[in-house]
Motif scaffolding. Structure first.
Motif, PDB file in Angstrom:
ATOM      1  N   ALA A 306       0.833  -1.202   0.000  1.00 32.99           N
ATOM      2  CA  ALA A 306       0.000   0.000   0.000  1.00 32.99           C
ATOM      3  C   ALA A 306       0.867   1.251   0.000  1.00 32.99           C
ATOM      4  O   ALA A 306       0.551   2.244  -0.680  1.00 32.99           O
ATOM      5  N   TRP A 307       1.951   1.219   0.756  1.00 30.41           N
ATOM      6  CA  TRP A 307       2.881   2.351   0.813  1.00 30.41           C
ATOM      7  C   TRP A 307       3.456   2.631  -0.578  1.00 30.41           C
ATOM      8  O   TRP A 307       3.389   3.765  -1.076  1.00 30.41           O
ATOM      9  N   LYS A 308       3.965   1.589  -1.233  1.00 27.03           N
ATOM     10  CA  LYS A 308       4.595   1.777  -2.539  1.00 27.03           C
ATOM     11  C   LYS A 308       3.582   2.161  -3.612  1.00 27.03           C
ATOM     12  O   LYS A 308       3.888   2.976  -4.501  1.00 27.03           O
ATOM     13  N   LYS A 309       2.384   1.625  -3.529  1.00 26.13           N
ATOM     14  CA  LYS A 309       1.347   1.999  -4.502  1.00 26.13           C
ATOM     15  C   LYS A 309       0.951   3.461  -4.317  1.00 26.13           C
ATOM     16  O   LYS A 309       0.723   4.186  -5.288  1.00 26.13           O
ATOM     17  N   GLY A 310       0.873   3.892  -3.057  1.00 24.26           N
ATOM     18  CA  GLY A 310       0.556   5.292  -2.791  1.00 24.26           C
ATOM     19  C   GLY A 310       1.598   6.215  -3.386  1.00 24.26           C
ATOM     20  O   GLY A 310       1.267   7.259  -3.968  1.00 24.26           O
ATOM     21  N   LEU A 324       6.710   0.823   8.880  1.00 20.55           N
ATOM     22  CA  LEU A 324       5.445   0.104   8.684  1.00 20.55           C
ATOM     23  C   LEU A 324       4.785  -0.275  10.014  1.00 20.55           C
ATOM     24  O   LEU A 324       4.195  -1.343  10.150  1.00 20.55           O
ATOM     25  N   GLN A 325       4.857   0.652  10.956  1.00 25.43           N
ATOM     26  CA  GLN A 325       4.299   0.392  12.287  1.00 25.43           C
ATOM     27  C   GLN A 325       3.047   1.227  12.571  1.00 25.43           C
ATOM     28  O   GLN A 325       2.657   1.383  13.719  1.00 25.43           O
ATOM     29  N   TYR A 326       2.461   1.808  11.498  1.00 28.24           N
ATOM     30  CA  TYR A 326       1.187   2.529  11.656  1.00 28.24           C
ATOM     31  C   TYR A 326       1.379   3.661  12.656  1.00 28.24           C
ATOM     32  O   TYR A 326       2.347   4.421  12.554  1.00 28.24           O
TER      33      TYR A 326
END
Length: 371
Positions: A306-310, A324-326
């Motif tokens: 999701a991070w990379k797609k964003g 990636l710890q929200y």
């Protein structure tokens, strides 16, 4: 005869000494359908258990007892008896009373617009509640006007709304500054913490009494202010290490404090306001990238895909870091970030010069620093 008078005087003295100060709460309930239900007296705070309960009969109830020191309490029905309603920030929910309990005679009305009278603290708080409700009613009308297709009406509505927000915040601040020794003000402080500037929160805490600070949740707010003090405007940036897109660990100091103005941008792919801001940041990056300017993104994502797609969808080409710890992101914790988007602007030598800048304000500050 003298002995009789002496005995009578002694009896009166004993009676007076035995009469301890006590509180007496007389309450009314406006909805007759709530007759036959119990109302409960709770100390304010999470996981509190009621200290007393009473059956509502003929639209009324009463509590009495002794309160050694003033303390914040709520009076409310059991869960599910009253239908939950969404209320504005800082408002008391229908058929619920928030009150400072001391050894006074208090009058409580449980209704759609609850009220408590009987000591200066409660009187002042519910006068503020009345003023806030009126301001919000006026704001609702402004929203209706803002739906008009007439641009002049919309512009006027937007201006009035800004004035209304300023008036609301002014009333809140006035109450907090003048009641910083009261527990009921601490509850309001917690409710409106995001409407107060960082320096305003510090000023209120500096004035606050131990009673104010004892209210549940205030200790966490004070801890947060202590964190923010370490990364306040005028302080050097705080370094940390985190994984980049390449999977390797990178220090923030690789980008910050090395002769460039740097915008540290805390964001996440799941955050709509963050996504809405990105086209403007992309534009600023194109304009200033070759002029000693850099952006470092700190993502509060929890899924790498999701991070990379964003990043791809939003055309973000500047350096990115994430663990990636929200909301447990280590960098966000060091900078006291509890809402996103959040920006920290750092000058060429690594000194923090601004925080939470977005839109035109960010553009103006960059133009000033990079002229």
């Amino acid at each position: 005869m003298k002995k009789f008078f002496a005995f009578a005087a002694f009896a009166l003295l004993v009676t007076a000494c035995s009469q301890q100060p006590e509180y007496k709460i007389t309450g009314t309930v406006s909805d007759t359908n709530l007759n036959g239900n119990y109302v409960y007296l709770y100390p304010y705070g999470p996981d509190a258990v009621p200290t007393d309960s009473i059956l509502v009969e003929n639209g009324s109830f009463a509590f009495s007892g002794v309160q050694d020191v003033p303390q914040l309490y709520t009076i409310r029905f059991a869960e599910g008896v009253v239908e939950k309603q969404r209320v504005g920030t800082g408002e008391v929910a229908p058929y619920t009373a928030l009150l400072t309990l001391d050894n006074s005679k208090l009058s409580v009305e449980l209704s759609e617009t609850p009220s408590v009278k009987g000591n200066p603290e409660n009187d002042a708080y519910y006068a503020l509640q009345t003023a806030l409700k009126q301001l919000r009613a006026d704001s609702k009308q402004i929203f209706e006007d803002a739906r008009s297709e007439n641009k002049e009406i919309v512009a006027a509505a937007e201006k009035r709304y800004e004035e209304m927000e300023e008036a609301t915040n002014a009333k809140i601040k006035e109450f907090l500054y003048t009641h910083a020794d009261k527990q009921i003000a601490a509850k309001l402080f917690s409710d409106f913490r995001y409407s107060l500037e960082e320096n305003e929160r510090r000023e209120i805490v500096a004035k606050a009494s131990e009673a104010f600070k004892s209210v549940p949740g205030i200790d966490k707010m004070i801890e947060h202010l202590e964190i923010l003090e370490k990364v306040a405007i005028g302080k050097k940036f705080t370094d940390f290490e985190m994984a980049g897109l390449d999977g390797k660990m990178h220090k923030l100091s690789e980008y910050v404090g090395n002769g460039k103005v740097v915008l540290i941008d805390f964001w996440a792919s799941w955050c709509p306001p963050c996504r809405a801001d990105m086209p403007h940041l992309v534009s600023l990056y194109k304009e200033y990238k070759g002029k000693d300017f850099e952006i470092v993104g700190i993502s509060l994502d929890r899924a790498e895909d999701a991070w990379k797609k964003g990043l791809e969808d939003l055309h973000m080409t500047w350096p990115q870091l994430s663990d990636l710890q929200y909301w447990k992101n280590a960098g966000a914790a060091l900078y006291g970030v509890n809402s996103i988007p959040h920006t920290v602007l750092v000058d060429k030598d690594g000194t923090i010069v601004a925080k939470s800048l977005r839109g035109e304000k960010l553009e103006a500050k960059l133009a000033e620093l990079l002229k």
